[in-house]
Design a protein around this motif. Structure first.
Motif, mmCIF file in Angstrom:
data_model
loop_
_atom_site.group_PDB
_atom_site.id
_atom_site.type_symbol
_atom_site.label_atom_id
_atom_site.label_comp_id
_atom_site.label_asym_id
_atom_site.label_seq_id
_atom_site.Cartn_x
_atom_site.Cartn_y
_atom_site.Cartn_z
ATOM 1 N N LYS A 13 0.847 -1.201 0.000
ATOM 2 C CA LYS A 13 0.000 0.000 0.000
ATOM 3 C C LYS A 13 0.881 1.250 0.000
ATOM 4 O O LYS A 13 0.622 2.217 -0.706
ATOM 5 C CB LYS A 13 -0.880 -0.033 1.260
ATOM 6 C CG LYS A 13 -2.050 0.910 1.212
ATOM 7 C CD LYS A 13 -2.925 0.717 2.433
ATOM 8 C CE LYS A 13 -3.461 2.037 2.930
ATOM 9 N NZ LYS A 13 -3.860 1.981 4.336
ATOM 10 N N PHE A 454 0.767 10.490 6.444
ATOM 11 C CA PHE A 454 -0.108 9.643 7.256
ATOM 12 C C PHE A 454 -1.562 10.069 7.090
ATOM 13 O O PHE A 454 -2.453 9.244 6.898
ATOM 14 C CB PHE A 454 0.295 9.720 8.739
ATOM 15 C CG PHE A 454 -0.531 8.811 9.608
ATOM 16 C CD1 PHE A 454 -0.081 7.548 9.926
ATOM 17 C CD2 PHE A 454 -1.777 9.206 10.077
ATOM 18 C CE1 PHE A 454 -0.847 6.693 10.705
ATOM 19 C CE2 PHE A 454 -2.551 8.365 10.853
ATOM 20 C CZ PHE A 454 -2.092 7.103 11.165
ATOM 21 N N ARG A 457 -2.739 8.899 3.701
ATOM 22 C CA ARG A 457 -2.913 7.442 3.639
ATOM 23 C C ARG A 457 -4.126 6.978 4.422
ATOM 24 O O ARG A 457 -4.848 6.086 4.001
ATOM 25 C CB ARG A 457 -1.690 6.742 4.243
ATOM 26 C CG ARG A 457 -0.515 6.599 3.323
ATOM 27 C CD ARG A 457 0.477 5.583 3.897
ATOM 28 N NE ARG A 457 1.046 6.003 5.168
ATOM 29 C CZ ARG A 457 2.169 6.715 5.292
ATOM 30 N NH1 ARG A 457 2.829 7.119 4.218
ATOM 31 N NH2 ARG A 457 2.637 7.044 6.473
ATOM 32 N N ASN A 458 -4.357 7.581 5.602
ATOM 33 C CA ASN A 458 -5.392 7.074 6.506
ATOM 34 C C ASN A 458 -6.616 7.981 6.560
ATOM 35 O O ASN A 458 -7.413 7.875 7.486
ATOM 36 C CB ASN A 458 -4.801 6.884 7.908
ATOM 37 C CG ASN A 458 -3.680 5.867 7.905
ATOM 38 O OD1 ASN A 458 -3.930 4.673 7.904
ATOM 39 N ND2 ASN A 458 -2.456 6.341 7.853
ATOM 40 N N SER B 435 -2.895 -1.339 10.530
ATOM 41 C CA SER B 435 -2.318 -0.273 9.706
ATOM 42 C C SER B 435 -1.810 0.870 10.581
ATOM 43 O O SER B 435 -0.712 1.388 10.389
ATOM 44 C CB SER B 435 -3.382 0.216 8.721
ATOM 45 O OG SER B 435 -2.983 1.416 8.146
ATOM 46 N N ASP B 439 1.988 2.012 10.683
ATOM 47 C CA ASP B 439 2.211 3.306 10.026
ATOM 48 C C ASP B 439 2.771 4.306 11.030
ATOM 49 O O ASP B 439 2.123 5.290 11.392
ATOM 50 C CB ASP B 439 0.880 3.797 9.450
ATOM 51 C CG ASP B 439 1.113 4.730 8.275
ATOM 52 O OD1 ASP B 439 2.259 5.189 8.119
ATOM 53 O OD2 ASP B 439 0.163 4.982 7.513
#
Lengths: 521, 521
Positions: A13, A454, A457-458, B435, B439
């Motif tokens: 990912k 971050f 991505r999240n 995740s 992360d």
């Protein structure tokens, strides 16, 4: 080969994210040193394969959108002219550097508040160019941005992030009395050991300083509520067409990148979504241009002193200039003075004036003995990075605040250059701070980039946000719980007293009877 | 080549530190899962060239100093026998797993406190072996240790760090109601959104839950003050020969490594010297032994379920065993049960009992559908690491607390295996937590090692310690400031009222006079 699946899944990912996709970063406009500080972060984001779009108001003084750049600039038509902005900036500098000296405290504060109000009006003028322009808003909505990066000193970013429904990452130096961080970010700041930003206090406060700190917080909170939130809330509410609290929207920020660290700031409580990235712009020194290097080498063992008053101050009064120049003429070091005004008459032979100096490369030079600075946080961080002791000549804004931090940590004096050069402790402390600065698991730049990525991505960082955001002020301070427990205790005490007095009356009543019975006998 | 000096200086210092010198790390004894969690950190420190010396009491149940190891074990003669310790451990387990169920709340609490007292007496018995042994103390003083690493669940480390004058790094899961962290570490924990550890609350609390949380904090503080600090303070004072506060010594800790992170814990305020390193022991899965891999593969698409009750529980009652076995027999998955008791009669054909299982490698296997666990934090972190949803069967200690966290984050149910396997949301949430866990800019292990090395390199981490440690409780809460301001306001009001009444009397007096004068006319 089936093991480590979740780990692999994550790595894949991340690879897809970094190389194929990249993020789509929207950057809010800002000014002066705030913009200088934002740029290295954006450069690194572009290095990482992200697309960076920067909003630039037509009346911006510091953001140059015509320069060739790796960012995409999106021009915002401000309702202000650049001339009005320049005039205001001059007025503000004049107030900060000259007028303030001759004013009483209350008069100064009132004038400052007046300027603050004008500044806010101008900031909302810029904001008009975004939220009241259908074209710009349409572009932003169609831009499919993954994250909005903003310095909250310019209002509006939280409103736009909310409208676009994308994560928000702040980059903050600090706000007056940490007002935004405390009220909207929910960071606890007990006035007993957290000095309010701009209060000129350190974390070691005696009783009277704690009284002052307490009052300072209270006054700023009242004033900002009156002149800032009321205006911004009504602006936001008008745009949204419903009552909107700007502070509540700020509280939705996913990450707060704070541009300080424990080499600069005093330790204080923080929250999981506050990341300290002070010195994000610092980098190793490069070789000096030939002429400057020759001048530096000519200093011999005495070494050099670097003198600059920052990017805002281009010239000072003749009187002040002469005073500084004659002071500098008396030290054995060679002095490099960054100055674009007229050379003072009292300039010594050891001092050379430059229109521009490679400040960071000079600070990293082994011959550098001291840095004479106005106390801007960017310059201070470069000095910390390279371990150079400082002499502070604070001019305005956060500069006195910054220099008080450096003084408390033993790496700076204010207005006394010889002390810093001859007293070894300043150099030693500077090297210690430099060591603290470098001795981090992650560089501030990497940390800043990491948390922006971050958020992309999240889709934000909700898991770092404390539940305090969902509480009212009386719930936060447990006042409802106190009230309930107090009521409970009082009820029990009341019942107990009533019961006792009832029993007492019964007993005494009987006793009295007994007595009278006795008497009758 | 003269630029980047300070940077180079730092890098050279780090190279010398790592390769030539290494640090000299002293490790305090601990027990059970606390020791399991400490080991990977020590292994990594040895990898980094440090010398690691571990104190081991002669009556330790879990630390095996006779095993071949890369650490140097220093035996401490405890005044207790290993039999006494084993008997106590059995007593404690019996209370936690069987007795508690049949007890009222107050009775349970009193019994728990009794066991807590005995535990403390034993802990001080172990401590005797260190501080009252001239031989051990001499060895420690001559050992030239750079840092002491300790889990504060065993008292004494802060006393010894203070005597040796070396930096102290804690590794903490949590303490009851976060008592040590709040009182000695000075971490703010507003009861309105920070649930006390072991209170079985989450960070989303309604009014009654906040009342309960508030009372929970208050009760634990009173009780721990009464049964813990009084005893430990008097022990420390006797050793030092002067009044000594254990809590104050704990407050001198340089770094607190907290063995949790925001994938597990609820966001809450922290301090600069608190570093969150949850999952420090997690690692990628390795291939399974052949027989286990075959059993796992035989599960087909249904996949497998892993069932373990941790390292403390070796067997359960026949009744409970039969109940669990018949429940497991009803699911379509193959079940691997780690159990060393007698096989229950109701064991289904899908369930296989193992004396030992490679838990981490199984959790990382793609066929794993769920993890049935007692809720120990080590196992939970391995499940988070690999993204496996959980079914909780909490037994004792922090297990109910841990499982409530996992339930709140939507990755676990308590006592209902089918839900976790069939409801997709649990797997999705487990992958999300995984995740969040991965992360991070730095792995928890690297972060832990970094801050221990930091304490060695910089002789502690004083720059991360808030000034709150130097304040009294009433100063911390600004009660002296409040009192002063209140007195000031009351004085002003008093003077104002007096002045008004004085003026009023003057005026009215004159009027009355005027009236009487009129009458006279």
């Amino acid at each position: 080969c089936h093991f480590e699946l979740s780990n692999k899944y994550h790595i894949i990912k991340m690879i897809i994210f970094t190389f194929v996709n990249g993020g789509n970063v929207l950057v809010w406009y800002t000014e002066g040193s705030h913009w200088i500080n934002m740029k290295p972060l954006l450069e690194k984001l572009v290095d990482g394969g992200h697309r960076v779009t920067v909003l630039v108001p037509s009346a911006s003084l510091f953001m140059n959108s015509s320069e060739p750049s790796r960012f995409h600039y999106e021009r915002v038509e401000s309702s202000l002219s650049i001339e009005v902005m320049e005039k205001f900036m001059e007025e503000f500098l004049h107030f900060s550097i000259y007028e303030m000296e001759h004013m009483g405290y209350v008069q100064m504060y009132l004038r400052f508040m007046e300027l603050f109000r004008i500044n806010l009006k101008f900031a909302l003028g810029n904001l008009d160019g975004v939220v009241k322009s259908e074209e710009v808003m349409m572009k932003l909505k169609r831009g499919n941005f993954d994250v909005l990066l903003a310095d909250p000193i310019m209002p509006g970013s939280e409103l736009v992030a909310d409208i676009l429904g994308i994560p928000l990452v702040y980059s903050v130096r600090f706000t007056m009395a940490h007002h935004f961080e405390r009220y909207c970010g929910q960071v606890p700041a007990p006035p007993s050991f957290v000095p309010g930003a701009m209060s000129k206090l350190t974390d070691r406060m005696d009783f009277w300083e704690r009284v002052w700190n307490f009052i300072f917080y209270a006054v700023q909170d009242v004033v900002l509520n009156h002149i800032y939130w009321k205006t911004v809330d009504s602006y936001y509410s008008a745009v949204r067409g419903k009552p909107t609290s700007a502070c509540e929207l700020m509280g939705k920020a996913d990450i707060w990148l704070i541009r300080t660290y424990w080499d600069f700031d005093f330790p204080r409580p923080l929250l999981p979504n506050f990341k300290y990235v002070g010195g994000i712009h610092c980098k190793p020194a490069k070789p000096l241009p030939k002429d400057i290097e020759e001048f530096v080498q000519s200093s011999g063992d005495a070494g050099i002193v670097i003198f600059t008053l920052g990017s805002f101050i281009r010239n000072i009064t003749t009187e002040k200039g002469n005073m500084i120049a004659s002071a500098l003429a008396q030290i054995p070091q060679k002095v490099l003075w960054k100055y674009s005004g007229q050379a003072p008459e009292t300039l010594g032979p050891n001092t050379k004036i430059f229109n521009w100096i490679p400040q960071n490369d000079l600070l990293g030079h082994p011959k550098t003995r001291a840095f004479v600075t106005h106390g801007g946080s960017n310059g201070i961080y470069e000095a910390i990075y390279h371990g150079v002791p400082m002499v502070g000549i604070p001019m305005f804004a956060d500069q006195p605040h910054n220099l008080i931090h450096m003084k408390a940590k033993g790496v700076a004096v204010i207005d006394a250059i010889n002390t810093v050069i001859n007293d070894k402790s300043y150099k030693e402390n500077a090297m210690r701070l430099s060591s603290i600065h470098h001795d981090k698991p992650l560089s501030p730049l990497d940390e800043g980039v990491f948390w922006i990525e971050f958020a992309i991505r999240n889709n934000g960082a909700k898991h770092l946000r404390v539940q305090a955001h969902e509480l009212t002020w009386y719930q936060y301070h447990c006042l409802d719980v106190f009230a309930f427990l107090l009521a409970l205790i009082l009820t029990i005490v009341f019942i107990f007293i009533k019961a006792c007095s009832f029993c007492l009356r019964k007993c005494c009543g009987r006793k009295t009877k007994t007595k009278s019975e006795k008497n009758e006998m």
